[in-house]
Design an enzyme around this catalytic site. Sequence first.
Site, PDB file in Angstrom:
ATOM      1  N   HIS A 285     -46.733  -2.392 -24.875  1.00 58.91           N
ATOM      2  CA  HIS A 285     -47.504  -2.622 -23.667  1.00 58.91           C
ATOM      3  C   HIS A 285     -46.564  -3.231 -22.003  1.00 58.91           C
ATOM      4  O   HIS A 285     -46.726  -2.175 -21.497  1.00 58.91           O
ATOM      5  CB  HIS A 285     -48.278  -3.277 -23.798  1.00 58.91           C
ATOM      6  CG  HIS A 285     -49.695  -3.829 -22.935  1.00 58.91           C
ATOM      7  ND1 HIS A 285     -50.702  -3.461 -22.970  1.00 58.91           N
ATOM      8  CD2 HIS A 285     -49.875  -4.213 -21.527  1.00 58.91           C
ATOM      9  CE1 HIS A 285     -51.531  -3.497 -22.395  1.00 58.91           C
ATOM     10  NE2 HIS A 285     -50.938  -3.731 -21.176  1.00 58.91           N
ATOM     11  N   GLU A 286     -46.176  -3.795 -22.249  1.00 63.41           N
ATOM     12  CA  GLU A 286     -45.825  -4.874 -20.562  1.00 63.41           C
ATOM     13  C   GLU A 286     -44.834  -3.362 -20.382  1.00 63.41           C
ATOM     14  O   GLU A 286     -44.638  -3.211 -18.449  1.00 63.41           O
ATOM     15  CB  GLU A 286     -45.731  -5.893 -20.368  1.00 63.41           C
ATOM     16  CG  GLU A 286     -46.583  -6.765 -20.989  1.00 63.41           C
ATOM     17  CD  GLU A 286     -47.966  -6.551 -20.231  1.00 63.41           C
ATOM     18  OE1 GLU A 286     -47.164  -6.274 -18.811  1.00 63.41           O
ATOM     19  OE2 GLU A 286     -49.171  -6.835 -20.339  1.00 63.41           O
ATOM     20  N   HIS A 289     -45.455  -0.899 -18.764  1.00 62.13           N
ATOM     21  CA  HIS A 289     -45.792  -0.341 -16.889  1.00 62.13           C
ATOM     22  C   HIS A 289     -45.223  -0.213 -15.971  1.00 62.13           C
ATOM     23  O   HIS A 289     -45.532  -0.333 -14.608  1.00 62.13           O
ATOM     24  CB  HIS A 289     -46.587  -1.941 -16.982  1.00 62.13           C
ATOM     25  CG  HIS A 289     -47.843  -2.504 -17.651  1.00 62.13           C
ATOM     26  ND1 HIS A 289     -49.295  -0.755 -17.649  1.00 62.13           N
ATOM     27  CD2 HIS A 289     -48.818  -3.738 -18.146  1.00 62.13           C
ATOM     28  CE1 HIS A 289     -50.242  -1.370 -17.877  1.00 62.13           C
ATOM     29  NE2 HIS A 289     -49.855  -2.897 -18.359  1.00 62.13           N
ATOM     30  N   ASP A 298     -53.874   0.440 -17.145  1.00 58.27           N
ATOM     31  CA  ASP A 298     -54.886  -0.028 -17.997  1.00 58.27           C
ATOM     32  C   ASP A 298     -56.424   0.459 -18.329  1.00 58.27           C
ATOM     33  O   ASP A 298     -57.100   0.378 -17.236  1.00 58.27           O
ATOM     34  CB  ASP A 298     -55.016  -1.976 -17.871  1.00 58.27           C
ATOM     35  CG  ASP A 298     -54.101  -2.087 -18.616  1.00 58.27           C
ATOM     36  OD1 ASP A 298     -52.970  -2.269 -19.230  1.00 58.27           O
ATOM     37  OD2 ASP A 298     -52.888  -4.191 -17.846  1.00 58.27           O
ATOM     38  N   TYR A 301     -58.580  -1.553 -22.375  1.00 55.15           N
ATOM     39  CA  TYR A 301     -57.915  -2.663 -23.855  1.00 55.15           C
ATOM     40  C   TYR A 301     -58.413  -2.567 -24.994  1.00 55.15           C
ATOM     41  O   TYR A 301     -59.638  -2.308 -25.330  1.00 55.15           O
ATOM     42  CB  TYR A 301     -58.319  -4.215 -23.151  1.00 55.15           C
ATOM     43  CG  TYR A 301     -57.416  -4.502 -21.533  1.00 55.15           C
ATOM     44  CD1 TYR A 301     -56.470  -3.843 -22.197  1.00 55.15           C
ATOM     45  CD2 TYR A 301     -58.152  -4.915 -20.217  1.00 55.15           C
ATOM     46  CE1 TYR A 301     -55.296  -4.000 -20.835  1.00 55.15           C
ATOM     47  CE2 TYR A 301     -57.672  -5.587 -19.689  1.00 55.15           C
ATOM     48  CZ  TYR A 301     -56.366  -5.082 -19.774  1.00 55.15           C
ATOM     49  OH  TYR A 301     -55.622  -5.779 -18.942  1.00 55.15           O
TER      50      TYR A 301
END
Length: 335
Positions: A285-286, A289, A298, A301
Amino acid sequence: MGAPIAVSAAPGLSLKVTGPDSVNTVEALKVVATITNTGDETLKILNDPRGPLSKLPTDTFAISEASGARPAFSGVKAKYVPKTAAAAGESAYTILAPGQQIKVEHNLAEAYNFTNSGAGAYSVEARNLFYIVDSSSKVVPIYADAEAHTAKVSGTLSVTRPIISKRATFKGCTSSQQTSLNSAASAAQTYAANALSYLNSHTSSTTRYTTWFGTYTAARHTTVTSHFSSISSNVFSSFTFDCTCTESGTYAYVYPDTFGTVYLCGAFWSAPTTGTDSKGGTLIHESSHFTRNGGTDDHVYGQSAAKSLATSNPTQAIDNADNHEYFAENNPAQS
């Protein structure tokens, strides 16, 4: 005479932004968000990192000048699951009794760069979507009645953020946290490689693809494949991991332009190494980014919201970090 009419409690919030009328350096652009419980019941409000209750420098504010100019967002993007936060204990909430209010100061210089948008009179409006946890422990969205603030910005229009030294792999991490992170990095590496392999070998509609990215098109498939190609080329074990974040309901966050540095927060440590909303998945996920990996956003969520997004808006789904994470975690497994 008829029976009395039952009056149900009605939750309500107001949100007001206040601050200086003018500043001659963006560093002085500090605004206060005042959140007031205007209803007749006590509210347990989640400290969503995207909202004004959290002090994390996320994209919490809509800032615009009369001409339409907007500052560039230069803050953090975080992983957050409201359902997980709801179970994280009282530090993940703000509790407001009827009539009670809380004031939270935000330094806008930490999240916005006005260099390209230029000097001017800017309207500053806070994100007014909050999540409350009701008496049955269900997470419910609520919109606050919002009031914006206008400030003239001139002079120095951006600040330089100090960069963490890449010499250290771990910052403020205990030995057990370091062990967890080494396992998470290995899991993320496997997730990324497997996701890329799957995308390269499945170039038509599949259940796994459409669940997380919506209706198949070659163009969108190419975009997702390019993201995972970049993510898979990352060496997760060489990332810099900062364990000093104290936000209990948040998993992690990154500055998208600071490649390879991940800040781990409270919810990360209780997550499993693999599986849904896992440590390994959080690193996917990170990593998505990071600007060099495609710079996902995002939009929503959580797993159910990510599935709904794939159906309603595939263009946003291929730009949503959680959709990438859940595609990579593939739990429960789909072919």
